[in-house]
Design a protein around this motif. Structure first.
Motif, PDB file in Angstrom:
ATOM      1  N   ASP A 264     -25.007 -21.705  76.061  1.00  0.00           N
ATOM      2  CA  ASP A 264     -24.990 -21.572  74.579  1.00  0.00           C
ATOM      3  C   ASP A 264     -25.488 -19.850  74.683  1.00  0.00           C
ATOM      4  O   ASP A 264     -25.170 -18.966  73.059  1.00  0.00           O
ATOM      5  CB  ASP A 264     -26.409 -21.986  74.990  1.00  0.00           C
ATOM      6  N   ALA A 265     -25.749 -19.413  75.305  1.00  0.00           N
ATOM      7  CA  ALA A 265     -25.550 -17.681  75.478  1.00  0.00           C
ATOM      8  C   ALA A 265     -24.417 -17.238  75.770  1.00  0.00           C
ATOM      9  O   ALA A 265     -23.888 -16.156  74.870  1.00  0.00           O
ATOM     10  CB  ALA A 265     -26.804 -17.522  76.873  1.00  0.00           C
ATOM     11  N   LEU A 266     -23.757 -17.675  75.976  1.00  0.00           N
ATOM     12  CA  LEU A 266     -22.017 -16.988  75.953  1.00  0.00           C
ATOM     13  C   LEU A 266     -21.400 -17.529  75.323  1.00  0.00           C
ATOM     14  O   LEU A 266     -20.525 -16.516  74.687  1.00  0.00           O
ATOM     15  CB  LEU A 266     -20.951 -18.372  77.690  1.00  0.00           C
TER      16      LEU A 266
ATOM     17  N   GLY B 162     -23.805 -15.812  89.042  1.00  0.00           N
ATOM     18  CA  GLY B 162     -24.114 -14.047  90.012  1.00  0.00           C
ATOM     19  C   GLY B 162     -23.097 -13.300  89.127  1.00  0.00           C
ATOM     20  O   GLY B 162     -23.337 -11.799  90.033  1.00  0.00           O
ATOM     21  N   ILE B 163     -22.046 -13.324  88.754  1.00  0.00           N
ATOM     22  CA  ILE B 163     -20.793 -12.377  88.179  1.00  0.00           C
ATOM     23  C   ILE B 163     -21.322 -12.353  87.203  1.00  0.00           C
ATOM     24  O   ILE B 163     -21.759 -10.702  86.077  1.00  0.00           O
ATOM     25  CB  ILE B 163     -19.255 -12.961  88.472  1.00  0.00           C
ATOM     26  N   VAL B 164     -21.199 -12.988  86.412  1.00  0.00           N
ATOM     27  CA  VAL B 164     -21.827 -12.811  84.498  1.00  0.00           C
ATOM     28  C   VAL B 164     -23.435 -13.413  83.883  1.00  0.00           C
ATOM     29  O   VAL B 164     -23.533 -14.030  84.042  1.00  0.00           O
ATOM     30  CB  VAL B 164     -20.715 -13.270  83.733  1.00  0.00           C
TER      31      VAL B 164
ATOM     32  N   VAL C 260     -13.282 -20.946  73.265  1.00  0.00           N
ATOM     33  CA  VAL C 260     -14.786 -21.992  73.602  1.00  0.00           C
ATOM     34  C   VAL C 260     -13.775 -22.715  74.129  1.00  0.00           C
ATOM     35  O   VAL C 260     -14.411 -23.077  74.873  1.00  0.00           O
ATOM     36  CB  VAL C 260     -15.067 -22.236  72.142  1.00  0.00           C
ATOM     37  N   LEU C 261     -12.232 -22.819  74.370  1.00  0.00           N
ATOM     38  CA  LEU C 261     -12.075 -23.848  74.865  1.00  0.00           C
ATOM     39  C   LEU C 261     -11.525 -23.664  76.752  1.00  0.00           C
ATOM     40  O   LEU C 261     -12.425 -24.149  77.821  1.00  0.00           O
ATOM     41  CB  LEU C 261     -10.290 -24.136  75.336  1.00  0.00           C
TER      42      LEU C 261
ATOM     43  N   ARG D 177     -22.310 -14.913  72.315  1.00  0.00           N
ATOM     44  CA  ARG D 177     -21.653 -13.882  72.710  1.00  0.00           C
ATOM     45  C   ARG D 177     -20.151 -13.570  72.302  1.00  0.00           C
ATOM     46  O   ARG D 177     -19.752 -12.794  71.874  1.00  0.00           O
ATOM     47  CB  ARG D 177     -21.418 -13.493  73.947  1.00  0.00           C
ATOM     48  N   ILE D 178     -19.489 -14.915  72.582  1.00  0.00           N
ATOM     49  CA  ILE D 178     -18.480 -15.062  72.205  1.00  0.00           C
ATOM     50  C   ILE D 178     -17.878 -14.930  70.749  1.00  0.00           C
ATOM     51  O   ILE D 178     -17.474 -13.933  70.039  1.00  0.00           O
ATOM     52  CB  ILE D 178     -17.679 -15.923  72.394  1.00  0.00           C
ATOM     53  N   VAL D 179     -18.935 -15.870  70.222  1.00  0.00           N
ATOM     54  CA  VAL D 179     -19.145 -15.578  68.438  1.00  0.00           C
ATOM     55  C   VAL D 179     -19.340 -14.197  67.867  1.00  0.00           C
ATOM     56  O   VAL D 179     -18.822 -13.763  67.215  1.00  0.00           O
ATOM     57  CB  VAL D 179     -19.795 -17.037  67.872  1.00  0.00           C
TER      58      VAL D 179
END
Length: 212
Positions: free
Chosen positions: A182-184, A173-175, A157-158, A187-189
């Motif tokens: 919020d979407a990322l 354009g990459i991810v 998250v940092l 995915r992290i969680v």
């Protein structure tokens, strides 16, 4: 000489603005006075030196970025599963985004800590205390995962906040959904936090850490 606590807080808030905008080199007592709209020499009457001011900024920003107890109480009424961890991280993302200046000032403190041994020691202690508080919160709430889970969330998250608040177009354009933090975050969680919950008894909750 008597000190006005409200004026001290206003000076520290002004110093955070200067630090976020100008970096550590621009953080002078004169610049703080100007930002706060007070007579020249006011800041120097409240802070003995720049190290004292930097430490005060650290303390003040952790207060500003701390979670709202009412929000924590509402969150803790939900089931203690991965969705609660996500909701908690979303609250953190929201706080950092709302107070972008404060969070950028914290990032500047990190950089300045690499140049000032005394600040590095105090700031390391401050951030570590917040991380350990987050781990304790996670354990006592009976949330899924362990201390390593919280450490990995902290690191991930940092990185997300760093990109989102400084160079938000790097991953565009990459991810997929790179421009939707919020979407990322979800995915992290979902990647780091296991499903279910540990067999850990709940204790008295003391609140979350402030920020990565």
């Amino acid at each position: 000489m008597a000190r006005n606590p409200e004026r001290r807080a206003a000076l520290v808030d002004a110093a955070a603005v200067v630090l976020a905008r100008e970096g550590a080199r621009g953080l002078t007592f004169r610049a703080v006075d100007s930002e706060a709209g007070v007579p020249v020499g006011t800041a120097s009457n409240y802070f003995a030196d720049r190290d004292t001011l930097l430490n005060q900024i650290d303390t003040r920003l952790h207060e500003r970025l701390a979670p709202d107890p009412a929000v924590i109480e509402e969150l803790m009424a939900a089931p203690k599963d991965r969705s609660l961890v996500l909701a908690s991280m979303r609250d953190l993302l929201s706080r950092a985004t709302r107070d972008r200046t404060g969070y950028l000032a914290l990032l500047e403190l990190r950089l300045e800590a690499t140049r000032r041994p005394a600040l590095r020691a105090s700031y390391t202690k401050s951030v570590r205390r917040e991380l350990e508080l987050g781990m304790r919160f996670h354990r006592e709430a009976g949330l899924p995962g362990d201390d390593e889970t919280v450490a990995l969330l902290y690191l991930s998250v940092l990185g997300l906040l760093l990109e989102h608040l400084t160079l938000p177009d790097v991953l565009t354009g990459i991810v997929p959904d790179a421009d939707v933090p919020d979407a990322l975050l979800e995915r992290i969680v979902n990647t780091i936090v296991p499903e279910g919950r540990p067999n850990t008894p709940c204790g008295t909750l003391q609140g979350q850490g402030t920020t990565p």
